[in-house]
Scaffold this active site. Structure first.
Site, mmCIF file in Angstrom:
data_model
loop_
_atom_site.group_PDB
_atom_site.id
_atom_site.type_symbol
_atom_site.label_atom_id
_atom_site.label_comp_id
_atom_site.label_asym_id
_atom_site.label_seq_id
_atom_site.Cartn_x
_atom_site.Cartn_y
_atom_site.Cartn_z
ATOM 1 N N ALA A 1 0.838 -1.157 -0.001
ATOM 2 C CA ALA A 1 -0.011 -0.068 -0.141
ATOM 3 C C ALA A 1 0.989 1.365 -0.062
ATOM 4 C CB ALA A 1 -1.069 0.100 1.164
ATOM 5 N N HIS A 2 0.285 2.161 -0.536
ATOM 6 C CA HIS A 2 1.029 3.655 -0.445
ATOM 7 C C HIS A 2 1.089 4.185 0.797
ATOM 8 C CE1 HIS A 2 1.636 8.081 -1.403
ATOM 9 N NE2 HIS A 2 1.951 7.604 -2.659
#
Length: 341
Positions: free
Chosen positions: A225-226
């Site tokens: 995930a970012h």
């Protein structure tokens, strides 16, 4: 008073500005005024019950009705077309004669998640992300679902943005999707937001993609995930959604999944017969929702449960004697008083 309610046409300029200021792109909400107007109109049809496949869009408003955030629900992921993901699987390559047994990771194009309810389109002004209104905007969707339970699936999913570089390009897309689309990540993501994800099936190969053939930096990005989504990840974990083997076909961001009725917030939601003003001995913060469809409202108030009602410390728009759904705002306040206390 902070309040979440369905977005309408008056919110269009503020929504466009909000999306332009967001460092993360939302494929469900392209920051183009004409396209946003179409999304808002479709959402209004969905709230009115005329289109069960439309993505529902909610706005976070302050006491002056200014828009500070947006979030969405897809009642049935994909709507009237397949909802595509890559499924991470393993293939076994073995030779008894050579004594070799190896497992190779591979990506399979899948539409297994089609038809599940999806949380999407979350964007909040940066200054408000560390504040309690993050929970108001995130969890207001669960109160809406609880008020319209028949209109949603039994399982919930949420796609999280994957790893992008400093120029807003996906390292995964660069080594996979761009080879078949001939478009960079931003352009391809925008085109899919305009024309739907059927182009994924038209252009991406239906055969498994061995991840071991990809650069190591790309392999490392799959399912990650970012960093800007960390608070959302914490919230999903708290609710009980688990990371799956499915990743987004554009940026390889992870997908989380869980039984809708078993989510922490869904189990804590209860109905009260009224909301009234009065003396509060043990105040805590509550989310209160009233109304259905286009009339849905969810606000954040301070109060306590008394018998079958919620007593709040000061007058607000949610006090009208109508039955309401309530939910404690903070995780440590999830223990609800017993009836009659």
């Amino acid at each position: 008073m902070w309040q979440v309610k369905p977005i309408n046409a008056r919110d269009l300029p503020a929504l466009e500005a909000l999306l332009h200021a967001n460092p993360l792109r939302l494929s469900t909400l392209p920051p183009v005024r004409d396209q946003l107007a179409e999304r808002i109109a479709a959402a209004q049809q969905g709230f009115a019950g005329l289109d069960s496949m439309a993505t529902l869009l909610f706005g976070l408003h302050d006491e002056d009705d200014n828009l500070h955030g947006v979030c969405g629900i897809q009642p049935y992921a994909g709507g009237d077309e397949p909802f595509y993901s890559y499924r991470i699987d393993e293939l076994v390559h073995a030779s008894r004669h050579l004594g070799i047994n190896q497992r190779q990771s591979a990506l399979y194009l899948s539409h297994e998640l089609t038809g599940l309810t999806s949380l999407c389109s979350f964007s909040l002004t940066a200054a408000l992300r560390p504040t309690p209104v993050f929970n108001l905007l995130s969890r207001s969707r669960l109160l809406y679902i609880a008020a319209h339970r028949h209109a949603f699936a039994d399982e919930l999913i949420c796609e999280i943005q994957g790893i992008w570089d400093g120029a807003g390009q996906s390292v995964f897309w660069k080594s996979v999707g761009e080879l078949f689309f001939g478009l960079d990540f931003i352009t391809a993501d925008h085109q899919c937001s305009l024309h739907g994800k059927t182009v994924i099936a038209e252009l991406l190969p239906p055969y498994p993609i061995y991840t071991t053939l990809l650069p190591e930096t790309v392999q490392d990005a799959i399912g990650q995930a970012h960093p800007a989504t960390q608070r959302t990840l914490n919230w999903l974990a708290y609710e009980g959604l688990a990371k799956t083997r499915f990743v987004d076909p554009f940026d390889a961001g992870p997908t989380f999944r869980g039984p809708l009725d078993e989510l922490t917030s869904m189990q804590a939601i209860r109905t009260v017969s009224e909301v009234v003003t009065g003396t509060v001995e043990h105040p805590q913060t509550w989310l209160v929702s009233q109304g259905e469809g286009v009339d849905f409202r969810c606000a954040m108030v301070t109060g306590e449960v008394r018998a079958d009602g919620l007593r709040v410390t000061e007058p607000n728009a949610m006090i009208n004697g109508a039955p309401s759904l309530i939910l404690p705002l903070e995780p440590d306040a999830m223990r609800l008083p017993q009836e009659g206390v």
